[in-house]
Design a protein around this motif. Sequence first.
Motif, PDB file in Angstrom:
ATOM      1  N   VAL A   1       0.806  -1.068   0.266  1.00  0.00           N
ATOM      2  CA  VAL A   1       0.105   0.059   0.207  1.00  0.00           C
ATOM      3  C   VAL A   1       0.906   1.303  -0.036  1.00  0.00           C
ATOM      4  CG1 VAL A   1      -1.710   1.136   1.276  1.00  0.00           C
ATOM      5  CG2 VAL A   1      -1.832  -1.284   1.391  1.00  0.00           C
ATOM      6  N   GLY A   2       0.514   2.258  -0.907  1.00  0.00           N
ATOM      7  CA  GLY A   2       1.525   3.079  -1.084  1.00  0.00           C
ATOM      8  C   GLY A   2       0.967   4.427  -1.757  1.00  0.00           C
ATOM      9  N   ASP A   3       1.649   5.202  -2.375  1.00  0.00           N
ATOM     10  CA  ASP A   3       1.117   6.481  -3.216  1.00  0.00           C
ATOM     11  C   ASP A   3       0.085   6.268  -4.159  1.00  0.00           C
ATOM     12  OD1 ASP A   3       3.174   5.629  -4.743  1.00  0.00           O
ATOM     13  OD2 ASP A   3       3.559   7.337  -5.677  1.00  0.00           O
ATOM     14  N   ARG A   4       0.108   5.195  -4.610  1.00  0.00           N
ATOM     15  CA  ARG A   4      -0.719   4.718  -5.767  1.00  0.00           C
ATOM     16  C   ARG A   4      -2.103   4.493  -5.078  1.00  0.00           C
ATOM     17  NH1 ARG A   4       1.777   6.370 -10.493  1.00  0.00           N
ATOM     18  NH2 ARG A   4       3.788   5.574 -10.606  1.00  0.00           N
ATOM     19  N   THR A   5      -1.997   3.822  -3.933  1.00  0.00           N
ATOM     20  CA  THR A   5      -3.385   3.537  -3.310  1.00  0.00           C
ATOM     21  C   THR A   5      -3.995   5.137  -2.842  1.00  0.00           C
ATOM     22  OG1 THR A   5      -2.568   1.501  -2.646  1.00  0.00           O
ATOM     23  CG2 THR A   5      -4.317   2.500  -1.316  1.00  0.00           C
ATOM     24  N   ASP A   6      -3.108   5.788  -2.233  1.00  0.00           N
ATOM     25  CA  ASP A   6      -3.632   7.313  -2.039  1.00  0.00           C
ATOM     26  C   ASP A   6      -4.217   7.849  -3.200  1.00  0.00           C
ATOM     27  OD1 ASP A   6      -2.650   6.519   0.399  1.00  0.00           O
ATOM     28  OD2 ASP A   6      -0.554   7.911   0.141  1.00  0.00           O
TER      29      ASP A   6
ATOM     30  N   SER B   1     -10.287   9.316 -14.343  1.00  0.00           N
ATOM     31  CA  SER B   1      -9.799   8.027 -15.149  1.00  0.00           C
ATOM     32  C   SER B   1      -8.490   7.849 -15.034  1.00  0.00           C
ATOM     33  CB  SER B   1     -10.029   8.305 -16.712  1.00  0.00           C
ATOM     34  OG  SER B   1      -9.444   7.180 -17.598  1.00  0.00           O
ATOM     35  N   ARG B   2      -7.518   8.498 -14.836  1.00  0.00           N
ATOM     36  CA  ARG B   2      -6.140   8.563 -14.518  1.00  0.00           C
ATOM     37  C   ARG B   2      -6.015   7.980 -13.108  1.00  0.00           C
ATOM     38  NH1 ARG B   2      -2.729  13.285 -17.349  1.00  0.00           N
ATOM     39  NH2 ARG B   2      -3.783  13.149 -19.392  1.00  0.00           N
ATOM     40  N   MET B   3      -6.518   8.721 -12.238  1.00  0.00           N
ATOM     41  CA  MET B   3      -6.706   8.277 -10.613  1.00  0.00           C
ATOM     42  C   MET B   3      -7.362   6.831 -10.390  1.00  0.00           C
ATOM     43  SD  MET B   3      -7.385  12.224  -9.142  1.00  0.00           S
ATOM     44  CE  MET B   3      -7.005  11.995  -7.820  1.00  0.00           C
ATOM     45  N   LEU B   4      -8.299   6.454 -10.965  1.00  0.00           N
ATOM     46  CA  LEU B   4      -9.102   5.095 -10.694  1.00  0.00           C
ATOM     47  C   LEU B   4      -8.611   4.124 -11.444  1.00  0.00           C
ATOM     48  CD1 LEU B   4     -12.483   7.065 -10.292  1.00  0.00           C
ATOM     49  CD2 LEU B   4     -10.852   6.242  -8.213  1.00  0.00           C
ATOM     50  N   ASP B   5      -7.559   4.080 -12.469  1.00  0.00           N
ATOM     51  CA  ASP B   5      -7.233   3.063 -12.968  1.00  0.00           C
ATOM     52  C   ASP B   5      -6.823   1.907 -12.241  1.00  0.00           C
ATOM     53  OD1 ASP B   5      -5.628   1.353 -14.530  1.00  0.00           O
ATOM     54  OD2 ASP B   5      -5.349   3.076 -15.931  1.00  0.00           O
TER      55      ASP B   5
ATOM     56  N   SER C   1       0.186   0.341 -11.914  1.00  0.00           N
ATOM     57  CA  SER C   1       1.353   0.890 -12.715  1.00  0.00           C
ATOM     58  C   SER C   1       0.969   1.644 -13.508  1.00  0.00           C
ATOM     59  CB  SER C   1       1.939  -0.522 -13.306  1.00  0.00           C
ATOM     60  OG  SER C   1       1.209  -1.021 -14.046  1.00  0.00           O
ATOM     61  N   CYS C   2       0.040   1.845 -14.167  1.00  0.00           N
ATOM     62  CA  CYS C   2      -0.657   2.922 -14.776  1.00  0.00           C
ATOM     63  C   CYS C   2      -1.091   4.191 -14.444  1.00  0.00           C
ATOM     64  CB  CYS C   2      -1.495   2.133 -15.972  1.00  0.00           C
ATOM     65  SG  CYS C   2      -0.940   1.087 -17.254  1.00  0.00           S
ATOM     66  N   ARG C   3      -1.517   3.767 -13.099  1.00  0.00           N
ATOM     67  CA  ARG C   3      -2.403   5.090 -12.603  1.00  0.00           C
ATOM     68  C   ARG C   3      -1.461   6.229 -12.256  1.00  0.00           C
ATOM     69  NH1 ARG C   3      -3.924   2.460  -7.213  1.00  0.00           N
ATOM     70  NH2 ARG C   3      -5.101   1.264  -8.759  1.00  0.00           N
ATOM     71  N   ALA C   4      -2.134   7.371 -12.250  1.00  0.00           N
ATOM     72  CA  ALA C   4      -1.161   8.471 -12.067  1.00  0.00           C
ATOM     73  C   ALA C   4      -0.711   8.500 -10.548  1.00  0.00           C
ATOM     74  CB  ALA C   4      -2.336   9.764 -12.192  1.00  0.00           C
ATOM     75  N   ASP C   5       0.502   9.121 -10.473  1.00  0.00           N
ATOM     76  CA  ASP C   5       1.108   9.598  -9.355  1.00  0.00           C
ATOM     77  C   ASP C   5       0.615  10.859  -8.864  1.00  0.00           C
ATOM     78  OD1 ASP C   5       2.805  11.262 -10.975  1.00  0.00           O
ATOM     79  OD2 ASP C   5       4.394   9.876 -10.667  1.00  0.00           O
TER      80      ASP C   5
ATOM     81  N   LYS D   1       1.687   9.917 -17.905  1.00  0.00           N
ATOM     82  CA  LYS D   1       2.965   9.485 -17.592  1.00  0.00           C
ATOM     83  C   LYS D   1       3.212   7.956 -18.045  1.00  0.00           C
ATOM     84  CE  LYS D   1       4.763  12.648 -13.988  1.00  0.00           C
ATOM     85  NZ  LYS D   1       5.204  12.544 -12.871  1.00  0.00           N
ATOM     86  N   ARG D   2       2.239   7.165 -17.699  1.00  0.00           N
ATOM     87  CA  ARG D   2       2.204   5.932 -17.952  1.00  0.00           C
ATOM     88  C   ARG D   2       1.010   5.241 -18.879  1.00  0.00           C
ATOM     89  NH1 ARG D   2       3.802   7.215 -13.034  1.00  0.00           N
ATOM     90  NH2 ARG D   2       5.668   6.216 -12.338  1.00  0.00           N
ATOM     91  N   MET D   3       1.136   4.542 -19.793  1.00  0.00           N
ATOM     92  CA  MET D   3       0.049   3.958 -20.610  1.00  0.00           C
ATOM     93  C   MET D   3       0.132   2.521 -20.634  1.00  0.00           C
ATOM     94  SD  MET D   3      -1.354   7.062 -21.899  1.00  0.00           S
ATOM     95  CE  MET D   3      -2.082   6.496 -23.501  1.00  0.00           C
TER      96      MET D   3
END
Length: 96
Positions: free
Chosen positions: A3-8, A60-64, A68-72, A93-95
């Motif tokens: 659990v980290g920043d992508r979860t946040d 869409s970017r935040m709820l991917d 690994s594709c989710r926005a930071d 940044k990530r697709m």
Amino acid sequence: RRVGDRTDVWALGCSLYFMAFLEDCFSADDKQTLDQCILRGEYTVPDGHPYGENLTELLSRMLDVDCSCRADMTEVILCLSAMFAGRPLPPRKRMR
């Protein structure tokens, strides 16, 4: 899984959706269906909302579902800055 920043970012996306539309982004009649909606990233943005396509894209970017594709957070901040300035969102940044 860590659990980290992508979860946040995902949690922040859920909060942003709720603040914009006053409803949960994921909903279902029972827990099992709700779990599947969340795992598949199945949500809908209300038609005709007043916030524009940039908000839809940011959500869409935040709820991917693929973290690994989710926005930071940097990407989220850059997107919000662009939205407030009336500019197009920066490229993802990530697709997939």
